[in-house]
Write a protein that holds these residues in place. Structure first.
Motif, PDB file in Angstrom:
ATOM      1  N   PRO A  60      55.854  37.919  48.380  1.00  0.00           N
ATOM      2  CA  PRO A  60      54.952  36.767  48.382  1.00  0.00           C
ATOM      3  C   PRO A  60      53.500  37.168  48.588  1.00  0.00           C
ATOM      4  CG  PRO A  60      56.077  36.932  50.480  1.00  0.00           C
ATOM      5  CD  PRO A  60      56.666  37.994  49.599  1.00  0.00           C
ATOM      6  N   ASP A  61      52.594  36.501  47.889  1.00  0.00           N
ATOM      7  CA  ASP A  61      51.173  36.591  48.208  1.00  0.00           C
ATOM      8  C   ASP A  61      50.820  35.580  49.290  1.00  0.00           C
ATOM      9  OD1 ASP A  61      50.657  38.528  46.254  1.00  0.00           O
ATOM     10  OD2 ASP A  61      50.507  36.987  44.712  1.00  0.00           O
ATOM     11  N   ARG A  62      51.394  34.375  49.161  1.00  0.00           N
ATOM     12  CA  ARG A  62      51.065  33.297  50.088  1.00  0.00           C
ATOM     13  C   ARG A  62      52.211  32.297  50.105  1.00  0.00           C
ATOM     14  NH1 ARG A  62      46.222  30.591  51.958  1.00  0.00           N
ATOM     15  NH2 ARG A  62      46.541  28.349  52.196  1.00  0.00           N
ATOM     16  N   VAL A  63      52.524  31.785  51.280  1.00  0.00           N
ATOM     17  CA  VAL A  63      53.473  30.691  51.443  1.00  0.00           C
ATOM     18  C   VAL A  63      52.820  29.652  52.340  1.00  0.00           C
ATOM     19  CG1 VAL A  63      55.499  32.147  51.107  1.00  0.00           C
ATOM     20  CG2 VAL A  63      54.584  31.824  53.402  1.00  0.00           C
ATOM     21  N   GLU A  64      53.383  28.453  52.365  1.00  0.00           N
ATOM     22  CA  GLU A  64      52.775  27.371  53.126  1.00  0.00           C
ATOM     23  C   GLU A  64      53.623  27.001  54.337  1.00  0.00           C
ATOM     24  OE1 GLU A  64      49.790  26.374  52.456  1.00  0.00           O
ATOM     25  OE2 GLU A  64      49.683  27.563  50.617  1.00  0.00           O
ATOM     26  N   VAL A  65      52.956  26.576  55.398  1.00  0.00           N
ATOM     27  CA  VAL A  65      53.642  26.099  56.597  1.00  0.00           C
ATOM     28  C   VAL A  65      54.578  24.953  56.225  1.00  0.00           C
ATOM     29  CG1 VAL A  65      53.305  24.863  58.770  1.00  0.00           C
ATOM     30  CG2 VAL A  65      51.850  26.812  58.218  1.00  0.00           C
ATOM     31  N   GLY A  66      55.816  25.012  56.708  1.00  0.00           N
ATOM     32  CA  GLY A  66      56.775  23.940  56.490  1.00  0.00           C
ATOM     33  C   GLY A  66      57.488  23.986  55.161  1.00  0.00           C
ATOM     34  N   GLU A  67      57.121  24.889  54.287  1.00  0.00           N
ATOM     35  CA  GLU A  67      57.750  24.970  52.971  1.00  0.00           C
ATOM     36  C   GLU A  67      58.966  25.889  53.032  1.00  0.00           C
ATOM     37  OE1 GLU A  67      56.621  26.394  48.421  1.00  0.00           O
ATOM     38  OE2 GLU A  67      55.059  26.101  49.918  1.00  0.00           O
ATOM     39  N   PRO A 152      48.951  35.809  59.186  1.00  0.00           N
ATOM     40  CA  PRO A 152      49.513  36.915  58.405  1.00  0.00           C
ATOM     41  C   PRO A 152      50.998  37.123  58.685  1.00  0.00           C
ATOM     42  CG  PRO A 152      48.308  37.770  60.289  1.00  0.00           C
ATOM     43  CD  PRO A 152      48.097  36.278  60.290  1.00  0.00           C
ATOM     44  N   GLY A 153      51.714  37.610  57.692  1.00  0.00           N
ATOM     45  CA  GLY A 153      53.119  37.964  57.848  1.00  0.00           C
ATOM     46  C   GLY A 153      53.408  39.287  57.172  1.00  0.00           C
ATOM     47  N   LYS A 154      54.468  39.942  57.609  1.00  0.00           N
ATOM     48  CA  LYS A 154      54.850  41.195  56.959  1.00  0.00           C
ATOM     49  C   LYS A 154      56.342  41.440  57.133  1.00  0.00           C
ATOM     50  CE  LYS A 154      53.815  44.301  60.854  1.00  0.00           C
ATOM     51  NZ  LYS A 154      53.042  45.498  61.284  1.00  0.00           N
ATOM     52  N   VAL A 155      56.882  42.240  56.216  1.00  0.00           N
ATOM     53  CA  VAL A 155      58.276  42.678  56.272  1.00  0.00           C
ATOM     54  C   VAL A 155      58.284  44.196  56.317  1.00  0.00           C
ATOM     55  CG1 VAL A 155      60.489  42.742  55.078  1.00  0.00           C
ATOM     56  CG2 VAL A 155      59.091  40.676  54.987  1.00  0.00           C
ATOM     57  N   ASP A 186      62.823  58.695  58.612  1.00  0.00           N
ATOM     58  CA  ASP A 186      61.998  59.759  59.172  1.00  0.00           C
ATOM     59  C   ASP A 186      60.763  59.154  59.838  1.00  0.00           C
ATOM     60  OD1 ASP A 186      63.847  61.416  58.063  1.00  0.00           O
ATOM     61  OD2 ASP A 186      62.532  62.242  56.507  1.00  0.00           O
ATOM     62  N   PRO A 187      60.333  59.673  60.986  1.00  0.00           N
ATOM     63  CA  PRO A 187      59.187  59.085  61.700  1.00  0.00           C
ATOM     64  C   PRO A 187      57.863  59.339  60.974  1.00  0.00           C
ATOM     65  CG  PRO A 187      59.917  61.093  62.794  1.00  0.00           C
ATOM     66  CD  PRO A 187      60.921  60.817  61.715  1.00  0.00           C
ATOM     67  N   GLY A 188      56.858  58.522  61.349  1.00  0.00           N
ATOM     68  CA  GLY A 188      55.499  58.730  60.862  1.00  0.00           C
ATOM     69  C   GLY A 188      55.211  58.177  59.484  1.00  0.00           C
ATOM     70  N   GLN A 189      56.078  57.307  58.958  1.00  0.00           N
ATOM     71  CA  GLN A 189      55.879  56.755  57.617  1.00  0.00           C
ATOM     72  C   GLN A 189      55.375  55.316  57.684  1.00  0.00           C
ATOM     73  OE1 GLN A 189      59.073  57.984  54.610  1.00  0.00           O
ATOM     74  NE2 GLN A 189      60.226  57.915  56.529  1.00  0.00           N
ATOM     75  N   ASN A 190      54.680  54.908  56.647  1.00  0.00           N
ATOM     76  CA  ASN A 190      54.360  53.493  56.466  1.00  0.00           C
ATOM     77  C   ASN A 190      55.605  52.806  55.924  1.00  0.00           C
ATOM     78  OD1 ASN A 190      53.286  50.961  55.854  1.00  0.00           O
ATOM     79  ND2 ASN A 190      52.513  51.660  53.870  1.00  0.00           N
ATOM     80  N   ASN A 191      56.192  51.914  56.704  1.00  0.00           N
ATOM     81  CA  ASN A 191      57.423  51.254  56.264  1.00  0.00           C
ATOM     82  C   ASN A 191      57.221  49.762  56.017  1.00  0.00           C
ATOM     83  OD1 ASN A 191      57.117  50.439  58.902  1.00  0.00           O
ATOM     84  ND2 ASN A 191      59.261  50.726  59.473  1.00  0.00           N
ATOM     85  N   VAL A 192      55.964  49.346  55.755  1.00  0.00           N
ATOM     86  CA  VAL A 192      55.679  47.937  55.448  1.00  0.00           C
ATOM     87  C   VAL A 192      55.947  47.702  53.966  1.00  0.00           C
ATOM     88  CG1 VAL A 192      53.951  46.112  55.427  1.00  0.00           C
ATOM     89  CG2 VAL A 192      53.965  47.800  57.277  1.00  0.00           C
ATOM     90  N   LEU A 193      56.967  46.923  53.689  1.00  0.00           N
ATOM     91  CA  LEU A 193      57.320  46.626  52.303  1.00  0.00           C
ATOM     92  C   LEU A 193      56.500  45.473  51.743  1.00  0.00           C
ATOM     93  CD1 LEU A 193      59.140  47.070  49.843  1.00  0.00           C
ATOM     94  CD2 LEU A 193      60.810  45.544  50.901  1.00  0.00           C
ATOM     95  N   ALA A 194      56.185  44.476  52.585  1.00  0.00           N
ATOM     96  CA  ALA A 194      55.492  43.287  52.087  1.00  0.00           C
ATOM     97  C   ALA A 194      54.545  42.752  53.143  1.00  0.00           C
ATOM     98  CB  ALA A 194      56.500  42.205  51.707  1.00  0.00           C
ATOM     99  N   SER A 195      53.335  42.384  52.718  1.00  0.00           N
ATOM    100  CA  SER A 195      52.390  41.652  53.556  1.00  0.00           C
ATOM    101  C   SER A 195      52.006  40.375  52.821  1.00  0.00           C
ATOM    102  CB  SER A 195      51.142  42.492  53.835  1.00  0.00           C
ATOM    103  OG  SER A 195      51.461  43.644  54.588  1.00  0.00           O
ATOM    104  N   PHE A 196      51.912  39.263  53.546  1.00  0.00           N
ATOM    105  CA  PHE A 196      51.613  37.994  52.899  1.00  0.00           C
ATOM    106  C   PHE A 196      50.883  37.083  53.878  1.00  0.00           C
ATOM    107  CE2 PHE A 196      55.827  37.929  54.712  1.00  0.00           C
ATOM    108  CZ  PHE A 196      55.921  36.715  55.375  1.00  0.00           C
ATOM    109  N   THR A 197      50.368  35.979  53.352  1.00  0.00           N
ATOM    110  CA  THR A 197      49.629  35.005  54.153  1.00  0.00           C
ATOM    111  C   THR A 197      50.400  33.701  54.211  1.00  0.00           C
ATOM    112  OG1 THR A 197      47.506  35.977  53.547  1.00  0.00           O
ATOM    113  CG2 THR A 197      47.474  33.708  54.358  1.00  0.00           C
ATOM    114  N   ILE A 198      50.488  33.129  55.407  1.00  0.00           N
ATOM    115  CA  ILE A 198      51.080  31.801  55.577  1.00  0.00           C
ATOM    116  C   ILE A 198      49.931  30.805  55.671  1.00  0.00           C
ATOM    117  CG2 ILE A 198      52.588  30.358  56.985  1.00  0.00           C
ATOM    118  CD1 ILE A 198      53.750  33.039  58.100  1.00  0.00           C
ATOM    119  N   GLY A 199      49.835  29.922  54.687  1.00  0.00           N
ATOM    120  CA  GLY A 199      48.751  28.950  54.645  1.00  0.00           C
ATOM    121  C   GLY A 199      49.147  27.634  55.275  1.00  0.00           C
TER     122      GLY A 199
END
Length: 370
Positions: A60-67, A152-155, A186-199
Motif C-alpha cells: 500500500p501507498d496509503r490507506v484510510e482510517v476505518g477502511e 505511518p505504518g510498516k511491515v 541473518d542480523p544487520g539487514q533491512n527487513n522492512v518489506l512495506a512502508s505506507f501512510t494511514i490517512g
C-alpha cells in the motif's frame, strides 16, 4: 549429503517467498516493493545452511482510517535447479508438498510496539521431473485489517519455519520423511518489506480536478465529448461536489439519415454524495440546453437560448473500489434527460433524438491540487 543440502536450500527459497510475501496488507493504491534477505536454515543432518531470498510484493501507498482492507493473496514461483531435482529423484521422490509459517510484524500508530502476524502459506503439490529443474508455487494471504489512527505504518519480515514432505510414486514419504526447518534471519539487514501512510478522511478536505470524458445520448446515438472541472469537499464519508461541464457539440442522424449537428451545454446542481470504503459517489441534478441544431452543418432547424430540457434529472457518478482522492481516477454513471421545450417548430422531433433515459457518462478526473 550434498544433494540433501541443495534440496533443502531450494525448498527454503520457495517457501520463504510464498510465506513472507503473503504477509503484506492490501491497499486502495498500491505499487511494487522489493526486498532481499539472507537466512540460515537448519536442515536434518546438515545443520544451518545459507539461503538468500528476493521478495517482490504489491504494497500500500496509503490507506484510510476505518477502511477495511481485505487481505491480499500473493502467488510465488521459485525455481529448483536440476541438481537438486536429481537429489530428490535419487531418494525416489516424485512429488513435493508442504507449507511455511512466516513471522511478520505490523507497526502502526495504535500499535507502536508492533503486532506479530503469522502467515501460513501452502506450497502446491509439485511433480519432480526425471531430469532438469522445476518450479514450486506457493500462496499466502494476510488477514483483513482496519486502522483507527492516522500516521505511518510498516511491515517487517522475520523468521520462518518450513514443513516439507517429498513423496514417492505411491504417495508414501521418501527417505527424507516430513521435516521441519527453522530459518533464522541473518542480523544487520533491512527487513522492512512495506512502508505506507494511514490517512484520515474524517478531517474536512478539499480536492479539485480537471475532467475529460464523454456521454452518449442514447436515443439518437450521439456522443458528446466532455471537458470541465469537479471539486469535492470531503468530510468523513460525506462528499459535496461541484461539477462544471464546458459547452460541447455532438452529431447524429436525424430521422436516421439527416446529418445533424447540435450545440449542447450541461448545467449541474450538486447533491450530497459519499466517499466510503474507497468508493467515491458524486451526485448532481442535471439539465441540458441546446442553443443550436443544424443539418448538413449549415442549415438551422431549431434551438435557441430557451431550448432546454423541461426538468432536471438525477445523475450519480461512481468510481471503482480503491479510488484515491489525491490521485483522481475514473467515474462512470448514467442519467436521463427530460423532453425538450422551446426549441422551435421541430421541438418534438429534436427532443426524440437527444432525450430519454439511460444515457451513459464516463469521466476521468485529474487532480489540480496534488
Amino acid at each position: 549429503m550434498r544433494s540433501r543440502n541443495r534440496i533443502a536450500a531450494a525448498l527454503a527459497v520457495a517457501a520463504l517467498v510464498a510465506a513472507c510475501v503473503g504477509a503484506v496488507p492490501a491497499a486502495a493504491a498500491a505499487g511494487p516493493a522489493t526486498l532481499g534477505l539472507d537466512y540460515h536454515c537448519t536442515f536434518p543432518l546438515l545443520g544451518p545452511q545459507p539461503v538468500h531470498v528476493d521478495l517482490t510484493a504489491t504494497v500500500p501507498d496509503r490507506v484510510e482510517v476505518g477502511e477495511v482492507m481485505p487481505g491480499i493473496v500473493v502467488d510465488s514461483v521459485s525455481a529448483v535447479n536440476a541438481e537438486s531435482a536429481r537429489g530428490l529423484t535419487a531418494l525416489d521422490a516424485t512429488t513435493l508438498e508442504g507449507h511455511a509459517l512466516a513471522d511478520a510484524m505490523l507497526t502502526v500508530p495504535e500499535m507502536p510496539d508492533g503486532l506479530p502476524v503469522e502467515v501460513d502459506s501452502a506450497l502446491e503439490k509439485t511433480s519432480i521431473p526425471a531430469s532438469g529443474g522445476f518450479s514450486v508455487k506457493g500462496r499466502g494471504q494476510a488477514p483483513d485489517l482496519t486502522f483507527t489512527q492516522p500516521g505511518p505504518g510498516k511491515v517487517t519480515v522475520g523468521n520462518l519455519v518450513l514443513t516439507l514432505t517429498p513423496r514417492t510414486d505411491d504417495g508414501g514419504e521418501s527417505g527424507l520423511g516430513t521435516f521441519e526447518s527453522e530459518c533464522t534471519q541473518d542480523p544487520g539487514q533491512n527487513n522492512v518489506l512495506a512502508s505506507f501512510t494511514i490517512g484520515d478522511t474524517t478531517e474536512p478536505a478539499h480536492h479539485t480536478y480537471s475532467l475529460k470524458g464523454s456521454s452518449t445520448l442514447k436515443s439518437g446515438g450521439a456522443t458528446v465529448p466532455l471537458t470541465g472541472a469537479l471539486n469535492a469537499e470531503v468530510n468523513g464519508t460525506d462528499v459535496t461536489t461541484g461539477l462544471t461541464l464546458a459547452p460541447s457539440k455532438t452529431q447524429f442522424q436525424l430521422l436516421g439519415f439527416l446529418p445533424t449537428t447540435a450545440d449542447v451545454a450541461f448545467a449541474a446542481q450538486s447533491e450530497p454524495g459519499t466517499y466510503k470504503d474507497g468508493v467515491l459517489t458524486a451526485k448532481a441534478k442535471v439539465a441540458a440546453s441546446f442553443p443550436a441544431f443544424s443539418v448538413f452543418g449549415a442549415i438551422p432547424i431549431g434551438g435557441g437560448e430557451n431550448c432546454r430540457t423541461s426538468a432536471p434529472s438525477d445523475m450519480a457518478l461512481t468510481s471503482a473500489t480503491g479510488f484515491d482522492l489525491r490521485q483522481g481516477g475514473d467515474l462512470k454513471g448514467a442519467y436521463a434527460l427530460s423532453p425538450l421545450a422551446d426549441c422551435g417548430a421541430l421541438t418534438g422531433l429534436l427532443s426524440s433524438a437527444v432525450t430519454g433515459p439511460d444515457n451513459p457518462i464516463a469521466l476521468t478526473l485529474t487532480p489540480d491540487d496534488e
